[in-house]
Scaffold this motif. Structure first.
Motif, PDB file in Angstrom:
ATOM      1  N   VAL A 262       0.833  -1.202   0.000  1.00 53.30           N
ATOM      2  CA  VAL A 262       0.000   0.000   0.000  1.00 53.30           C
ATOM      3  C   VAL A 262       0.871   1.256   0.000  1.00 53.30           C
ATOM      4  O   VAL A 262       0.640   2.201  -0.765  1.00 53.30           O
ATOM      5  CB  VAL A 262      -0.955  -0.014   1.216  1.00 53.30           C
ATOM      6  CG1 VAL A 262      -1.589   1.358   1.433  1.00 53.30           C
ATOM      7  CG2 VAL A 262      -2.031  -1.081   1.036  1.00 53.30           C
ATOM      8  N   VAL A 263       1.890   1.264   0.829  1.00 50.34           N
ATOM      9  CA  VAL A 263       2.778   2.423   0.904  1.00 50.34           C
ATOM     10  C   VAL A 263       3.523   2.618  -0.414  1.00 50.34           C
ATOM     11  O   VAL A 263       3.662   3.751  -0.906  1.00 50.34           O
ATOM     12  CB  VAL A 263       3.770   2.265   2.069  1.00 50.34           C
ATOM     13  CG1 VAL A 263       4.887   3.305   1.973  1.00 50.34           C
ATOM     14  CG2 VAL A 263       3.054   2.396   3.402  1.00 50.34           C
ATOM     15  N   GLU A 264       3.978   1.533  -1.010  1.00 46.17           N
ATOM     16  CA  GLU A 264       4.704   1.636  -2.282  1.00 46.17           C
ATOM     17  C   GLU A 264       3.832   2.288  -3.352  1.00 46.17           C
ATOM     18  O   GLU A 264       4.285   3.162  -4.099  1.00 46.17           O
ATOM     19  CB  GLU A 264       5.145   0.247  -2.728  1.00 46.17           C
ATOM     20  CG  GLU A 264       5.983   0.261  -3.997  1.00 46.17           C
ATOM     21  CD  GLU A 264       6.458  -1.122  -4.411  1.00 46.17           C
ATOM     22  OE1 GLU A 264       7.050  -1.244  -5.504  1.00 46.17           O
ATOM     23  OE2 GLU A 264       6.240  -2.087  -3.642  1.00 46.17           O
ATOM     24  N   ALA A 265       2.555   1.874  -3.418  1.00 47.69           N
ATOM     25  CA  ALA A 265       1.648   2.467  -4.401  1.00 47.69           C
ATOM     26  C   ALA A 265       1.398   3.943  -4.105  1.00 47.69           C
ATOM     27  O   ALA A 265       1.338   4.777  -5.029  1.00 47.69           O
ATOM     28  CB  ALA A 265       0.332   1.694  -4.407  1.00 47.69           C
ATOM     29  N   MET A 266       1.259   4.284  -2.837  1.00 48.11           N
ATOM     30  CA  MET A 266       1.054   5.683  -2.457  1.00 48.11           C
ATOM     31  C   MET A 266       2.248   6.538  -2.859  1.00 48.11           C
ATOM     32  O   MET A 266       2.088   7.626  -3.439  1.00 48.11           O
ATOM     33  CB  MET A 266       0.853   5.790  -0.945  1.00 48.11           C
ATOM     34  CG  MET A 266      -0.479   5.317  -0.441  1.00 48.11           C
ATOM     35  SD  MET A 266      -0.522   5.448   1.367  1.00 48.11           S
ATOM     36  CE  MET A 266      -2.216   4.928   1.680  1.00 48.11           C
ATOM     37  N   ARG A 267       3.434   6.054  -2.558  1.00 50.76           N
ATOM     38  CA  ARG A 267       4.641   6.844  -2.835  1.00 50.76           C
ATOM     39  C   ARG A 267       4.825   7.036  -4.336  1.00 50.76           C
ATOM     40  O   ARG A 267       5.254   8.107  -4.792  1.00 50.76           O
ATOM     41  CB  ARG A 267       5.856   6.181  -2.214  1.00 50.76           C
ATOM     42  CG  ARG A 267       5.838   6.163  -0.689  1.00 50.76           C
ATOM     43  CD  ARG A 267       7.142   5.592  -0.142  1.00 50.76           C
ATOM     44  NE  ARG A 267       8.226   6.504  -0.421  1.00 50.76           N
ATOM     45  CZ  ARG A 267       8.733   7.382   0.467  1.00 50.76           C
ATOM     46  NH1 ARG A 267       8.234   7.442   1.690  1.00 50.76           N
ATOM     47  NH2 ARG A 267       9.720   8.172   0.137  1.00 50.76           N
TER      48      ARG A 267
ATOM     49  N   ALA B  26       1.947   2.556  10.835  1.00 52.05           N
ATOM     50  CA  ALA B  26       2.921   1.924   9.943  1.00 52.05           C
ATOM     51  C   ALA B  26       2.883   2.548   8.550  1.00 52.05           C
ATOM     52  O   ALA B  26       3.934   2.765   7.921  1.00 52.05           O
ATOM     53  CB  ALA B  26       2.658   0.424   9.860  1.00 52.05           C
ATOM     54  N   ILE B  27       1.673   2.841   8.054  1.00 50.58           N
ATOM     55  CA  ILE B  27       1.562   3.487   6.743  1.00 50.58           C
ATOM     56  C   ILE B  27       2.209   4.869   6.779  1.00 50.58           C
ATOM     57  O   ILE B  27       2.968   5.243   5.868  1.00 50.58           O
ATOM     58  CB  ILE B  27       0.089   3.583   6.306  1.00 50.58           C
ATOM     59  CG1 ILE B  27      -0.473   2.188   6.024  1.00 50.58           C
ATOM     60  CG2 ILE B  27      -0.050   4.463   5.059  1.00 50.58           C
ATOM     61  CD1 ILE B  27      -1.985   2.160   5.823  1.00 50.58           C
ATOM     62  N   LEU B  28       1.931   5.625   7.821  1.00 53.06           N
ATOM     63  CA  LEU B  28       2.533   6.956   7.932  1.00 53.06           C
ATOM     64  C   LEU B  28       4.058   6.865   7.990  1.00 53.06           C
ATOM     65  O   LEU B  28       4.760   7.652   7.327  1.00 53.06           O
ATOM     66  CB  LEU B  28       1.993   7.677   9.161  1.00 53.06           C
ATOM     67  CG  LEU B  28       0.520   8.094   9.103  1.00 53.06           C
ATOM     68  CD1 LEU B  28       0.073   8.683  10.433  1.00 53.06           C
ATOM     69  CD2 LEU B  28       0.279   9.095   7.978  1.00 53.06           C
ATOM     70  N   ARG B  29       4.587   5.924   8.738  1.00 54.91           N
ATOM     71  CA  ARG B  29       6.047   5.782   8.814  1.00 54.91           C
ATOM     72  C   ARG B  29       6.639   5.431   7.455  1.00 54.91           C
ATOM     73  O   ARG B  29       7.775   5.804   7.147  1.00 54.91           O
ATOM     74  CB  ARG B  29       6.411   4.726   9.856  1.00 54.91           C
ATOM     75  CG  ARG B  29       6.132   5.195  11.266  1.00 54.91           C
ATOM     76  CD  ARG B  29       6.406   4.151  12.320  1.00 54.91           C
ATOM     77  NE  ARG B  29       5.793   4.566  13.583  1.00 54.91           N
ATOM     78  CZ  ARG B  29       5.888   3.898  14.721  1.00 54.91           C
ATOM     79  NH1 ARG B  29       6.555   2.749  14.768  1.00 54.91           N
ATOM     80  NH2 ARG B  29       5.295   4.369  15.803  1.00 54.91           N
ATOM     81  N   GLY B  30       5.860   4.733   6.633  1.00 53.48           N
ATOM     82  CA  GLY B  30       6.326   4.408   5.292  1.00 53.48           C
ATOM     83  C   GLY B  30       6.448   5.619   4.387  1.00 53.48           C
ATOM     84  O   GLY B  30       7.050   5.536   3.305  1.00 53.48           O
ATOM     85  N   LEU B  31       5.910   6.746   4.815  1.00 54.24           N
ATOM     86  CA  LEU B  31       5.957   7.968   4.009  1.00 54.24           C
ATOM     87  C   LEU B  31       7.162   8.839   4.344  1.00 54.24           C
ATOM     88  O   LEU B  31       7.246   9.977   3.862  1.00 54.24           O
ATOM     89  CB  LEU B  31       4.668   8.773   4.215  1.00 54.24           C
ATOM     90  CG  LEU B  31       3.383   8.087   3.754  1.00 54.24           C
ATOM     91  CD1 LEU B  31       2.169   8.902   4.186  1.00 54.24           C
ATOM     92  CD2 LEU B  31       3.376   7.879   2.246  1.00 54.24           C
ATOM     93  N   ARG B  32       8.083   8.316   5.131  1.00 57.91           N
ATOM     94  CA  ARG B  32       9.258   9.113   5.497  1.00 57.91           C
ATOM     95  C   ARG B  32       9.970   9.586   4.232  1.00 57.91           C
ATOM     96  O   ARG B  32      10.101   8.876   3.252  1.00 57.91           O
ATOM     97  CB  ARG B  32      10.215   8.320   6.399  1.00 57.91           C
ATOM     98  CG  ARG B  32      10.843   7.116   5.781  1.00 57.91           C
ATOM     99  CD  ARG B  32      11.695   6.360   6.793  1.00 57.91           C
ATOM    100  NE  ARG B  32      12.753   7.213   7.326  1.00 57.91           N
ATOM    101  CZ  ARG B  32      13.369   7.008   8.492  1.00 57.91           C
ATOM    102  NH1 ARG B  32      13.015   5.991   9.274  1.00 57.91           N
ATOM    103  NH2 ARG B  32      14.314   7.820   8.897  1.00 57.91           N
ATOM    104  N   GLY B  33      10.406  10.839   4.274  1.00 60.87           N
ATOM    105  CA  GLY B  33      11.062  11.443   3.118  1.00 60.87           C
ATOM    106  C   GLY B  33      10.119  12.169   2.188  1.00 60.87           C
ATOM    107  O   GLY B  33      10.562  12.903   1.302  1.00 60.87           O
ATOM    108  N   SER B  34       8.802  11.990   2.360  1.00 67.80           N
ATOM    109  CA  SER B  34       7.841  12.709   1.526  1.00 67.80           C
ATOM    110  C   SER B  34       7.828  14.193   1.887  1.00 67.80           C
ATOM    111  O   SER B  34       8.114  14.567   3.031  1.00 67.80           O
ATOM    112  CB  SER B  34       6.433  12.122   1.696  1.00 67.80           C
ATOM    113  OG  SER B  34       6.388  10.771   1.287  1.00 67.80           O
ATOM    114  N   ASN B  35       7.464  15.009   0.932  1.00 76.02           N
ATOM    115  CA  ASN B  35       7.475  16.466   1.112  1.00 76.02           C
ATOM    116  C   ASN B  35       6.154  16.928   1.732  1.00 76.02           C
ATOM    117  O   ASN B  35       5.286  17.493   1.064  1.00 76.02           O
ATOM    118  CB  ASN B  35       7.711  17.139  -0.240  1.00 76.02           C
ATOM    119  CG  ASN B  35       7.786  18.652  -0.143  1.00 76.02           C
ATOM    120  OD1 ASN B  35       8.005  19.211   0.935  1.00 76.02           O
ATOM    121  ND2 ASN B  35       7.579  19.325  -1.258  1.00 76.02           N
ATOM    122  N   ILE B  36       6.000  16.680   3.038  1.00 75.21           N
ATOM    123  CA  ILE B  36       4.753  16.989   3.733  1.00 75.21           C
ATOM    124  C   ILE B  36       4.726  18.473   4.093  1.00 75.21           C
ATOM    125  O   ILE B  36       5.573  18.952   4.849  1.00 75.21           O
ATOM    126  CB  ILE B  36       4.597  16.126   4.991  1.00 75.21           C
ATOM    127  CG1 ILE B  36       4.622  14.641   4.619  1.00 75.21           C
ATOM    128  CG2 ILE B  36       3.290  16.460   5.723  1.00 75.21           C
ATOM    129  CD1 ILE B  36       4.718  13.709   5.808  1.00 75.21           C
TER     130      ILE B  36
END
Length: 313
Positions: free
Chosen positions: A221-226, A266-276
């Motif tokens: 799920v995280v891979e698809a989001m990123r 866990a999903i949120l942690r998978g977004l590390r490095g995103s430009n939030i």
């Protein structure tokens, strides 16, 4: 560079004592500048079922007393890495929704113009629209990751254009979002008709249901989001009802079969490095909560968002 002012030292002042700012952080007026500010919006005049989210900012702050300054899952000390402060609450007119939205937009505008990224604790989901208007003013069309049991892309309730079920349709109509990078996560439950899904898809949204998270796993799920988001400026909007009622009973429109709090973190942690560039956590209704379950979950979600911002500081 001035060292950030961190939370009150819990070895000197017990966690249950003192003013309940978010995570016991300093107030915005007590620091020269804040890189990130937690802002409360006690507004729930846009709800369609159970009210009470106007009391959420105070309850989330109270539940956040137990948060600690080091995040081992992300290996970051967010309050030492950057200055985080509590911006207090925006006073909203509970009897006039358009006027309340203007007040919210003005409040977040002040933060953005000072170079501060907002993490907003609501309040109902109506507040996402003025927040996105300001994100667009600052960054242009932004990517959106929307965690929710519901689509929130309906057109109207009882003839009203601005409710907690309409903010993202209005955001698309106003050109606030990069429609190549907008997604829902946690969607579930009955809809009014199949047209709800076709309308949503026409606006450009991708949907990850709660069952998708279970069947595909957090990693996929995280891979698809990123992949969908890329390096675009990203706004994250989290309705606490994306969690199952077992993990978030205190919310206005609960739906069975939701995410666990562990899956969401866990999903949120998978977004590390995103430009939030900004985020919100909304729809906590304390009157329906038990033992602060929902407020505790919301406080940890907000802490997760602040920590992700710290990694990119």
């Amino acid at each position: 560079m001035t060292e950030p002012i961190g939370p009150v030292d819990s070895s000197r002042v017990p966690r249950f004592a003192g003013i309940a700012t978010f995570a016991r952080l300093p107030r915005l007026e007590d620091v020269q500048h804040a890189d990130v500010a937690v802002m409360g919006v006690p507004f729930d005049s846009g709800v369609s079922y159970r009210p009470g989210a106007r009391f959420a900012p105070a309850q989330i702050r109270e539940a956040s007393r137990l948060l600690r300054p080091y995040h081992p899952g992300l290996d970051v000390s967010p309050f030492a890495t950057m200055q985080v402060a509590d911006a207090g609450d925006i006073a909203c007119n509970p009897f006039n929704i358009p006027e309340a939205l203007d007040s919210i937009q003005e409040g977040v505008s002040t933060l953005l113009d000072a170079g501060t990224r907002p993490v907003t604790i609501g309040g109902d989901h109506t507040i996402a629209l003025p927040l996105l208007r300001e994100m667009h003013r600052k960054h242009g069309p932004v990517a959106l990751l929307h965690f929710d049991a519901h689509l929130d892309t309906w057109n109207t309730y009882f003839g009203a254009d601005y409710t907690h079920g309409t903010p993202f349709r209005r955001a698309v109509e106003e050109g606030l979002l990069d429609t190549e990078a907008i997604s829902h996560c946690g969607i579930r439950g009955p809809l009014y008709s199949k047209d709800d899904l076709s309308d949503d898809a026409r606006m450009g949204f991708g949907i990850t249901t709660s069952m998708d998270v279970m069947n595909q796993g957090v990693g996929a799920v995280v891979e698809a989001m990123r992949e969908r988001i890329g390096d675009r400026p990203l706004y994250i909007s989290i309705d606490i009802d994306c969690l199952d009622p077992a993990h978030a009973p205190g919310t206005g429109t609960p739906e069975a079969g939701g995410l666990t709090s562990r899956e969401l973190l866990a999903i949120l942690r998978g977004l590390r490095g995103s430009n939030i560039v900004g985020a919100d956590v909304v729809e906590v209704a304390p009157a329906y909560d038990h033992a602060d379950i929902t407020a505790i979950a919301a406080s940890h979600v907000a802490y997760e968002l602040v920590s992700l911002m710290a990694l990119n500081h």
